[in-house]
Design a protein around this motif. Structure first.
Motif, short mmCIF file in Angstrom:
data_model
loop_
_atom_site.label_atom_id
_atom_site.label_comp_id
_atom_site.label_asym_id
_atom_site.label_seq_id
_atom_site.Cartn_x
_atom_site.Cartn_y
_atom_site.Cartn_z
N GLU A 48 -20.48 1.52 1.28
CA GLU A 48 -20.03 0.94 0.01
C GLU A 48 -19.23 1.96 -0.78
OE1 GLU A 48 -20.53 -2.23 -1.20
OE2 GLU A 48 -21.34 -2.69 0.78
N TRP A 49 -18.28 1.45 -1.58
CA TRP A 49 -17.49 2.31 -2.46
C TRP A 49 -18.34 2.66 -3.67
CZ3 TRP A 49 -12.21 3.80 -2.16
CH2 TRP A 49 -11.57 3.40 -1.00
N THR A 50 -18.32 3.91 -4.07
CA THR A 50 -19.05 4.34 -5.26
C THR A 50 -18.12 4.30 -6.47
OG1 THR A 50 -18.48 6.67 -4.93
CG2 THR A 50 -20.50 5.88 -3.88
N GLY A 51 -18.71 4.38 -7.64
CA GLY A 51 -17.94 4.38 -8.88
C GLY A 51 -16.95 5.54 -8.95
N PRO A 52 -17.39 6.77 -8.64
CA PRO A 52 -16.45 7.89 -8.68
C PRO A 52 -15.31 7.76 -7.66
CG PRO A 52 -18.70 8.70 -8.76
CD PRO A 52 -18.77 7.22 -8.51
N GLU A 53 -15.59 7.17 -6.50
CA GLU A 53 -14.53 6.96 -5.51
C GLU A 53 -13.48 5.98 -6.03
OE1 GLU A 53 -16.32 7.52 -1.05
OE2 GLU A 53 -16.82 5.67 -2.11
N LEU A 54 -13.96 4.90 -6.65
CA LEU A 54 -13.04 3.91 -7.21
C LEU A 54 -12.21 4.52 -8.33
CD1 LEU A 54 -14.68 0.62 -6.79
CD2 LEU A 54 -12.49 0.70 -7.90
N LYS A 55 -12.84 5.32 -9.16
CA LYS A 55 -12.14 5.99 -10.26
C LYS A 55 -11.06 6.92 -9.71
CE LYS A 55 -13.24 8.30 -14.59
NZ LYS A 55 -14.30 8.87 -15.40
N ALA B 168 -5.90 0.67 1.49
CA ALA B 168 -5.03 -0.47 1.17
C ALA B 168 -5.85 -1.72 0.88
CB ALA B 168 -4.06 -0.72 2.31
N GLN B 169 -6.89 -1.95 1.67
CA GLN B 169 -7.74 -3.12 1.48
C GLN B 169 -8.46 -3.08 0.13
OE1 GLN B 169 -8.14 -5.90 3.16
NE2 GLN B 169 -9.81 -6.67 1.91
N LYS B 170 -9.06 -1.95 -0.19
CA LYS B 170 -9.79 -1.83 -1.45
C LYS B 170 -8.84 -1.92 -2.65
CE LYS B 170 -13.59 -1.33 -3.69
NZ LYS B 170 -14.61 -2.39 -3.64
N ALA B 171 -7.68 -1.32 -2.53
CA ALA B 171 -6.69 -1.40 -3.61
C ALA B 171 -6.27 -2.86 -3.83
CB ALA B 171 -5.48 -0.54 -3.29
N SER B 172 -6.10 -3.60 -2.76
CA SER B 172 -5.72 -5.00 -2.86
C SER B 172 -6.82 -5.81 -3.55
CB SER B 172 -5.45 -5.56 -1.46
OG SER B 172 -5.18 -6.93 -1.52
N VAL B 173 -8.05 -5.59 -3.14
CA VAL B 173 -9.18 -6.32 -3.73
C VAL B 173 -9.32 -6.00 -5.21
CG1 VAL B 173 -11.72 -6.46 -3.72
CG2 VAL B 173 -10.46 -6.54 -1.57
N GLU B 174 -9.12 -4.74 -5.57
CA GLU B 174 -9.28 -4.30 -6.96
C GLU B 174 -8.04 -4.55 -7.81
OE1 GLU B 174 -12.07 -3.06 -8.44
OE2 GLU B 174 -13.13 -3.41 -6.55
N GLY B 175 -6.93 -4.96 -7.19
CA GLY B 175 -5.69 -5.20 -7.93
C GLY B 175 -4.96 -3.93 -8.31
N ILE B 176 -5.12 -2.89 -7.49
CA ILE B 176 -4.47 -1.61 -7.73
C ILE B 176 -3.20 -1.54 -6.90
CG2 ILE B 176 -4.71 0.90 -7.54
CD1 ILE B 176 -7.79 0.41 -7.63
N THR C 104 -0.51 6.77 0.28
CA THR C 104 -1.74 6.18 0.80
C THR C 104 -2.43 7.08 1.81
OG1 THR C 104 -0.75 4.01 0.47
CG2 THR C 104 -2.73 4.10 1.82
N ARG C 105 -1.66 7.72 2.68
CA ARG C 105 -2.26 8.60 3.68
C ARG C 105 -2.97 9.79 3.05
NH1 ARG C 105 1.96 9.96 8.15
NH2 ARG C 105 0.12 10.92 9.05
N VAL C 106 -2.41 10.31 1.97
CA VAL C 106 -3.02 11.44 1.27
C VAL C 106 -4.29 10.98 0.55
CG1 VAL C 106 -2.68 13.18 -0.54
CG2 VAL C 106 -0.81 12.62 1.02
N VAL C 107 -4.24 9.80 -0.07
CA VAL C 107 -5.42 9.24 -0.72
C VAL C 107 -6.54 9.07 0.31
CG1 VAL C 107 -6.36 7.24 -1.93
CG2 VAL C 107 -4.07 8.04 -2.49
N ALA C 108 -6.18 8.58 1.48
CA ALA C 108 -7.17 8.39 2.55
C ALA C 108 -7.81 9.71 2.95
CB ALA C 108 -6.50 7.73 3.75
N LEU C 109 -7.03 10.76 3.05
CA LEU C 109 -7.58 12.07 3.40
C LEU C 109 -8.53 12.58 2.31
CD1 LEU C 109 -4.46 13.84 4.91
CD2 LEU C 109 -6.53 13.16 6.12
N LEU D 154 -9.59 6.66 -6.76
CA LEU D 154 -8.55 5.83 -6.16
C LEU D 154 -7.56 5.37 -7.22
CD1 LEU D 154 -7.29 4.17 -3.85
CD2 LEU D 154 -8.97 2.39 -4.35
N LYS D 155 -8.07 4.91 -8.35
CA LYS D 155 -7.20 4.45 -9.44
C LYS D 155 -6.35 5.59 -9.97
CE LYS D 155 -10.23 0.72 -10.90
NZ LYS D 155 -11.15 0.21 -11.92
#
Length: 68
Positions: free
Chosen positions: A11-18, A45-53, A30-35, A20-21
């Protein structure tokens, strides 16, 4: 067989989502964010799409447009 990422199916945690934003706001590729988040580019890409980022870079020219 390819090695699974550290956070595979977790599961994505709050700090991870923060983070990502924040990285998306800074136009980080995106590749750097993934690293940085230790996830796959597809998961980012999937999580950003779901969250509207939007991961679309805002400071680059569209492909095919040449400056003359």
């Amino acid at each position: 067989m390819a090695k699974e990422p550290l956070n595979h199916r977790k599961e994505w945690t709050g700090p991870e989502l923060k983070q990502l934003k924040q990285l998306a706001r800074e136009n980080t590729p995106t590749r750097v964010v993934a690293l940085k988040l230790k996830r796959t580019p597809a998961a980012i890409a999937q999580k950003a799409s779901v969250e509207g980022i939007s991961l679309k870079p805002t400071n680059q020219r569209p492909y095919g447009s040449k400056r003359r």
